[in-house]
Scaffold this motif. Structure first.
Motif, PDB file in Angstrom:
ATOM      1  N   ILE A 198      78.613  95.022  79.095  1.00 49.39           N
ATOM      2  CA  ILE A 198      77.955  95.801  77.938  1.00 49.39           C
ATOM      3  C   ILE A 198      78.856  96.912  77.359  1.00 49.39           C
ATOM      4  N   ASN A 199      79.352  97.654  78.416  1.00 52.42           N
ATOM      5  CA  ASN A 199      79.899  98.791  77.686  1.00 52.42           C
ATOM      6  C   ASN A 199      81.121  98.528  76.855  1.00 52.42           C
ATOM      7  N   TYR A 200      81.767  97.516  76.746  1.00 54.01           N
ATOM      8  CA  TYR A 200      82.927  96.899  75.970  1.00 54.01           C
ATOM      9  C   TYR A 200      82.023  96.880  74.586  1.00 54.01           C
ATOM     10  N   LEU A 201      80.896  96.372  74.288  1.00 56.69           N
ATOM     11  CA  LEU A 201      80.304  96.288  73.201  1.00 56.69           C
ATOM     12  C   LEU A 201      79.948  97.848  72.849  1.00 56.69           C
ATOM     13  N   ILE A 202      79.237  98.383  73.564  1.00 56.77           N
ATOM     14  CA  ILE A 202      78.796  99.913  73.107  1.00 56.77           C
ATOM     15  C   ILE A 202      79.922 100.417  72.512  1.00 56.77           C
ATOM     16  N   ASN A 203      81.304 100.592  73.416  1.00 61.51           N
ATOM     17  CA  ASN A 203      82.348 101.193  73.036  1.00 61.51           C
ATOM     18  C   ASN A 203      82.893 100.689  71.344  1.00 61.51           C
ATOM     19  N   ALA A 204      82.529  99.317  71.250  1.00 63.98           N
ATOM     20  CA  ALA A 204      83.226  98.930  70.081  1.00 63.98           C
ATOM     21  C   ALA A 204      82.188  99.255  68.870  1.00 63.98           C
ATOM     22  N   LEU A 205      81.039  99.827  69.268  1.00 63.91           N
ATOM     23  CA  LEU A 205      79.993 100.151  68.155  1.00 63.91           C
ATOM     24  C   LEU A 205      79.752 101.527  67.844  1.00 63.91           C
ATOM     25  N   THR A 206      80.718 102.281  68.782  1.00 59.64           N
ATOM     26  CA  THR A 206      80.557 103.708  68.706  1.00 59.64           C
ATOM     27  C   THR A 206      81.613 104.502  67.996  1.00 59.64           C
ATOM     28  N   HIS A 207      80.918 105.120  67.103  1.00 61.96           N
ATOM     29  CA  HIS A 207      81.853 106.233  66.228  1.00 61.96           C
ATOM     30  C   HIS A 207      82.251 107.429  66.680  1.00 61.96           C
ATOM     31  N   ARG A 208      83.207 108.219  66.534  1.00 61.59           N
ATOM     32  CA  ARG A 208      83.582 109.385  66.932  1.00 61.59           C
ATOM     33  C   ARG A 208      82.507 110.172  66.854  1.00 61.59           C
ATOM     34  N   SER A 209      81.827 110.324  65.853  1.00 58.06           N
ATOM     35  CA  SER A 209      80.752 111.631  65.671  1.00 58.06           C
ATOM     36  C   SER A 209      79.863 111.302  66.499  1.00 58.06           C
ATOM     37  N   LEU A 218      75.467 100.537  64.423  1.00 61.30           N
ATOM     38  CA  LEU A 218      76.448 101.401  64.845  1.00 61.30           C
ATOM     39  C   LEU A 218      75.805 102.637  65.442  1.00 61.30           C
ATOM     40  N   LEU A 219      76.485 103.251  66.381  1.00 60.01           N
ATOM     41  CA  LEU A 219      76.147 104.529  67.185  1.00 60.01           C
ATOM     42  C   LEU A 219      76.954 105.643  66.221  1.00 60.01           C
ATOM     43  N   LEU A 220      76.077 106.579  65.459  1.00 59.53           N
ATOM     44  CA  LEU A 220      76.769 107.400  64.687  1.00 59.53           C
ATOM     45  C   LEU A 220      76.124 108.911  64.929  1.00 59.53           C
ATOM     46  N   GLY A 221      76.780 109.780  64.631  1.00 62.65           N
ATOM     47  CA  GLY A 221      76.229 111.025  64.625  1.00 62.65           C
ATOM     48  C   GLY A 221      75.577 111.348  63.466  1.00 62.65           C
ATOM     49  N   ARG A 222      74.702 112.650  63.701  1.00 62.80           N
ATOM     50  CA  ARG A 222      73.512 112.756  62.553  1.00 62.80           C
ATOM     51  C   ARG A 222      74.123 112.803  61.130  1.00 62.80           C
ATOM     52  N   GLY A 223      75.355 113.420  60.909  1.00 61.10           N
ATOM     53  CA  GLY A 223      75.617 113.583  59.718  1.00 61.10           C
ATOM     54  C   GLY A 223      75.868 112.018  59.155  1.00 61.10           C
ATOM     55  N   GLU A 224      76.493 111.507  59.736  1.00 59.38           N
ATOM     56  CA  GLU A 224      77.048 110.088  59.222  1.00 59.38           C
ATOM     57  C   GLU A 224      75.815 108.845  59.349  1.00 59.38           C
ATOM     58  N   LEU A 225      74.719 109.374  59.991  1.00 58.89           N
ATOM     59  CA  LEU A 225      73.529 108.392  60.019  1.00 58.89           C
ATOM     60  C   LEU A 225      72.758 108.432  58.556  1.00 58.89           C
ATOM     61  N   GLN A 226      73.050 109.832  57.793  1.00 57.14           N
ATOM     62  CA  GLN A 226      72.380 110.025  56.670  1.00 57.14           C
ATOM     63  C   GLN A 226      73.392 109.767  55.504  1.00 57.14           C
ATOM     64  N   SER A 227      74.415 109.194  55.591  1.00 56.59           N
ATOM     65  CA  SER A 227      75.426 108.773  54.775  1.00 56.59           C
ATOM     66  C   SER A 227      75.821 107.419  54.740  1.00 56.59           C
ATOM     67  N   GLU A 228      76.027 106.679  53.436  1.00 59.79           N
ATOM     68  CA  GLU A 228      76.284 105.421  53.271  1.00 59.79           C
ATOM     69  C   GLU A 228      77.412 105.060  54.112  1.00 59.79           C
ATOM     70  N   LEU A 229      77.311 103.716  54.838  1.00 60.20           N
ATOM     71  CA  LEU A 229      78.414 103.291  55.322  1.00 60.20           C
ATOM     72  C   LEU A 229      79.289 102.622  54.430  1.00 60.20           C
ATOM     73  N   ASN A 230      80.854 102.816  54.792  1.00 59.30           N
ATOM     74  CA  ASN A 230      81.865 102.366  53.576  1.00 59.30           C
ATOM     75  C   ASN A 230      82.395 101.264  54.212  1.00 59.30           C
ATOM     76  N   ASP A 231      83.166 100.442  53.561  1.00 63.97           N
ATOM     77  CA  ASP A 231      83.784  99.181  54.015  1.00 63.97           C
ATOM     78  C   ASP A 231      84.821  99.508  55.011  1.00 63.97           C
ATOM     79  N   SER A 232      85.609 100.600  54.921  1.00 68.22           N
ATOM     80  CA  SER A 232      86.464 100.664  55.883  1.00 68.22           C
ATOM     81  C   SER A 232      85.845 100.680  57.477  1.00 68.22           C
ATOM     82  N   LEU A 233      84.834 101.646  57.521  1.00 67.74           N
ATOM     83  CA  LEU A 233      84.157 101.811  58.679  1.00 67.74           C
ATOM     84  C   LEU A 233      83.979 100.358  59.474  1.00 67.74           C
ATOM     85  N   ILE A 234      82.957  99.723  58.620  1.00 70.67           N
ATOM     86  CA  ILE A 234      82.586  98.216  59.046  1.00 70.67           C
ATOM     87  C   ILE A 234      83.746  97.584  59.515  1.00 70.67           C
TER      88      ILE A 234
END
Length: 267
Positions: free
Chosen positions: A57-68, A138-154
């Motif tokens: 499962i760690n492979y999936l966790i990493n795939a969904l983890t943003h650097r923030s 997605l696993l995101l940092g606090r700031g990114e959680l409060q921002s709209e997701l863009n197409d590039s990230l997805i």
């Protein structure tokens, strides 16, 4: 000591899973990423859509983890999806190239390359990612959680998931998962993912140029006129005015004109 922060209950977040993980693992420091991913319904749904259950499962966790998220998560070493994205980009390109080669046996190399670019661009892949439900996991940092997701990230995350499956099993299994999600997408959205129409949606000006050169041995002509608030741009094909739009940008207007005309003649 870093002050822990919490999300206010009256805030509206589209990524409820991300908020939940952030609160459990960073704010409260009481949750295990592995346990959350093994037991949460959204992760189960994502794997069901893929038609693939991760062995590690760690492979999936990493795939969904943003650097923030990595920057704020201090309990253990974690990596973001970026290296998996690099691998998955090649997996995706190989699959799409083969699928196009098989489906469009009469297309030239140049047209196949353009169609591949139209299919693996951010907008197209982001639609696939949202259908998969990756945007909700997605696993995101606090700031990114409060921002709209863009197409590039997805788009990046879709590629990272393919890279994760490749490492967890094999590239052929990643191909199967991609084929499965595309098949479901086409069935539920009533849209052909490999449709040739996406070529002119992606680059309508070039498509129109190729069409008029083939049909009339001439290029389309765009004439621009200054008007209040922007420009009125007219499109001429074979010396005949066929469309016009008013827009704040000449570039956007020309693309819109080409698309409107292509849609009209291909109905």
């Amino acid at each position: 000591m870093t002050e822990k922060t919490t999300f206010q209950s009256d805030n509206a977040f589209s990524n409820d899973f991300g908020v939940f993980v952030y609160e459990q693992t960073i704010t409260k420091s009481s949750g295990s990423l592995v346990e959350i991913f093994q037991n949460h319904g959204l992760i189960t749904q994502l794997q069901d859509r893929l038609g693939y259950q991760f062995n590690q499962i760690n492979y999936l966790i990493n795939a969904l983890t943003h650097r923030s998220f990595v920057h704020e998560y201090t309990h253990e070493a974690r990596t973001s999806y970026e290296r998996l994205e690099f691998l998955g980009d090649s997996v995706l390109g190989s699959y799409v190239s083969y699928a196009l080669f098989e489906k469009y046996s009469d297309c030239s190399e140049g047209k196949l390359s353009k169609l591949r670019s139209a299919l693996v661009n951010e907008h197209s892949l982001a639609k696939l990612g949202r259908f998969l439900g990756a945007d909700k996991c997605l696993l995101l940092g606090r700031g990114e959680l409060q921002s709209e997701l863009n197409d590039s990230l997805i788009c990046d995350v879709v590629e990272a998931i393919l890279g994760a499956i490749t490492l967890d099993d094999s590239i052929n299994r990643a191909f199967e998962a991609l084929a499965n999600i595309i098949s479901q997408y086409e069935l539920e959205m009533k849209e052909d993912f490999f449709s040739e129409k996406k070529l002119y949606l992606f680059d309508p000006k070039t498509t129109l140029q190729e069409l008029t050169m083939k049909e009339y041995k001439s290029l389309p002509v765009y004439e621009s006129h200054n008007v209040e608030g922007g420009f009125r741009v007219e499109l001429f094909v074979n010396d005949e005015k066929v469309e016009e739009v008013t827009c704040h940008s000449k570039k956007i207007a020309m693309k819109e004109l080409a698309l409107k005309y292509l849609n009209k003649i291909t109905k």
